[in-house]
Design an enzyme around this catalytic site. Structure first.
Site, PDB file in Angstrom:
ATOM      1  N   GLU A 105      64.160  78.288  50.477  1.00 50.40           N
ATOM      2  CA  GLU A 105      62.840  78.829  50.151  1.00 50.40           C
ATOM      3  C   GLU A 105      62.091  79.300  51.400  1.00 50.40           C
ATOM      4  O   GLU A 105      60.968  78.862  51.671  1.00 50.40           O
ATOM      5  CB  GLU A 105      62.000  77.790  49.400  1.00 50.40           C
ATOM      6  N   GLU A 108      68.023  76.867  41.823  1.00 44.07           N
ATOM      7  CA  GLU A 108      67.109  75.804  41.389  1.00 44.07           C
ATOM      8  C   GLU A 108      66.390  76.287  40.139  1.00 44.07           C
ATOM      9  O   GLU A 108      65.946  77.443  40.085  1.00 44.07           O
ATOM     10  CB  GLU A 108      66.048  75.474  42.442  1.00 44.07           C
TER      11      GLU A 108
END
Ligand code: BG6
Length: 478
Positions: free
Chosen positions: A176, A377
């Site tokens: 991320e 995810e």
């Protein structure tokens, strides 16, 4: 014939700092999450500059995956996993991040973990840096603000490629990476928190530091990709983005424009650089208007060009709305967020559930880059209760995942190239944003609680059997 490709990488995802525990075992040094206390949906977790004996640090034991990985991976195998996304704790390999020689004990540990995956035919997908910066690099350099970190990271990444290239084919350079655009990114990613002690909600918004740090992370990522490509052509290296897709709150052109700017800087900026190899045009005005000046050196542009990624990956939990009206109330969300969407319901943590947003996102990303993609995810953080039979009947989680998989399949019918799916926290683990155990995502329940108690035993939830069926049918039986 199933909609998804036959070699679809079904699996699950975890991060070392949220599951391993053993925070100072076998030569491991402290990382940023080891300095973070527990919090809750209502009370922000703290970062401390030293370990305070009166506080609880959830990463120190976590779910003790460090000692229990064999049992856990065997349970993943029982569900039929073909892929397991995990990260390497940087401070197991280089305890301060500054050593020139790696810690052999740390390397041996991941040898055992990868061998265990291989024994079950599970393909590891490894995040090199998942919110686990060595804390010594914060104290010495203010984290990624310093260019020195590029060398530290590249030494670490090379060590991993050299050691594991025969065992691990799929790699991600940073988790991320785009969370660095918001203040919380200073704790989880850039490590630009030297001397900061307090609740993460009180972090100052130091954009200059974070964007300078990001520049160094882009270079480090590109150098790592280039090294892997030059030395081990069979490896595939991806980026990893927090895709916080946003819609304009209304058709008011001000909202539409604001949303476009938001999408650019929050969702596209990092991947435009990591996929296309250059800063995007819209960054210039953003930097000017926010007083940001990026210090670059000769040769940086070539490095970015030469180190572009092979595939695109992202986390997807929720969507949000953006409005130009300053007085709109903020919505909850995964690090990057906006305002509430009147058409959506939220999780107990205020994350707005939007399965169709996943189809939309997959299409948007694929039309921009045309690269193979992976959802690395996705999932529902929820309070789990055991039923009278002692089993967690998590139909709410099954519903969430089913709806997202349905939309993934729709996107594949639309024509996108999707390689795999690794839902988050396939086994219960510590929450990244709040430090809680009560926010559970797993197919496997772990007896561990917010006050640090619990015997750490593992139990299958109803979703365990459901996901096993999904994988067995390659996504046809939902
Ligand atoms: C992502 C992170 O932001 O979301 C994970 O990559 C994190 O590390 C996950 O755990 C879910 O967030 P949370 O706060 O519910 O743990």
């Amino acid at each position: 014939m199933s909609v998804l490709r036959e070699d679809f990488l079904w699996g699950g995802a975890v991060a070392a700092n949220q599951c391993e525990g053993a925070w100072n075992a076998d030569g491991k040094g402290p990382s940023v999450p080891d300095m973070c206390t527990n919090g809750s949906a209502k009370e922000a977790k703290w970062v401390t500059t030293e370990i305070r004996p009166d506080r609880l640090y959830p990463s120190h034991e976590a779910i003790d995956f460090y000692h229990r990985y064999e049992e856990d991976i065997s349970l993943f195998a029982e569900m039929g996993f073909r892929c397991f996304r995990l990260s390497i704790n940087w401070t197991r390999i280089f305890p301060t991040g500054m050593e020139t020689e790696p810690n052999e004990k740390g390397l041996e540990y991941y040898d055992r973990v990868f061998d265990c995956c291989r024994k079950y035919g599970i393909e590891p997908l490894v995040t090199i840096s998942h919110y686990e910066l060595p804390y010594a690099l914060v104290e010495r350099y203010n984290g990624w603000e310093s260019r020195e970190l590029i060398d530290c990271y590249v030494r670490y990444a090379r060590t991993l490629f050299d050691r594991y290239h025969g065992k691990v084919k799929y790699w991600l350079t940073f988790n991320e990476i785009n969370s660095s655009v918001v203040p919380l990114g200073a704790v989880v990613n850039t490590g630009t928190i030297r001397g900061f002690e307090g609740p993460v909600s009180a972090l100052p918004d130091k954009k200059q530091e974070r964007f300078q740090a990001l520049h160094h992370m882009f270079l480090a990522s590109a150098l790592a990709v280039k090294y892997a490509h030059d030395h081990y052509p069979g490896l595939l290296i991806g980026d990893m983005n927090l895709f916080s897709v946003s819609y304009p709150l209304s058709p008011d052109p001000d909202d539409v424009l604001k949303n476009q700017q938001n999408m650019n800087m929050n969702n596209w900026f990092c991947s435009d650089i990591q996929v296309r190899g250059a800063y995007p045009f819209y960054a210039k005005r953003f930097f000017e208007e926010n007083g940001i000046t990026i210090r670059k050196e000769a040769g940086d542009e070539e490095i970015l060009k030469e180190g572009t990624v092979d595939f695109y990956t992202f986390s997807y939990y929720m969507s949000t709305c953006i409005t130009a009206k300053n007085d709109a109330a903020a919505a909850g969300g995964n690090i990057i967020s906006g305002v509430p969407n009147p058409y959506l319901k939220s999780s107990d943590w205020g994350w707005q559930i939007d399965p169709k947003g996943l189809r939309f996102s997959l299409n948007e990303i694929y039309s921009r880059y045309g690269l193979p993609m992976m959802v690395v995810e996705n999932g529902l953080g929820a309070y789990d209760q055991k039923g009278e039979d002692g089993v967690v009947h998590d139909s709410y989680r099954i519903d969430y995942l089913r709806q997202h998989i349905e939309q993934m399949k729709e996107a594949v019918r639309d024509g996108v190239d999707l390689m795999g799916y690794t839902p988050w926290g396939c086994i219960d683990l510590v929450s990244a944003t709040t430090g809680e155990m009560a926010k559970r995502y797993g197919f496997i329940y772990v007896n561990k609680f917010d006050d640090g108690t619990g015997d750490l035993t593992r139990e299958k939830k109803e979703s365990f059997w459901w996901y096993q069926k999904v994988i067995r049918s390659n996504g046809e039986e939902l």
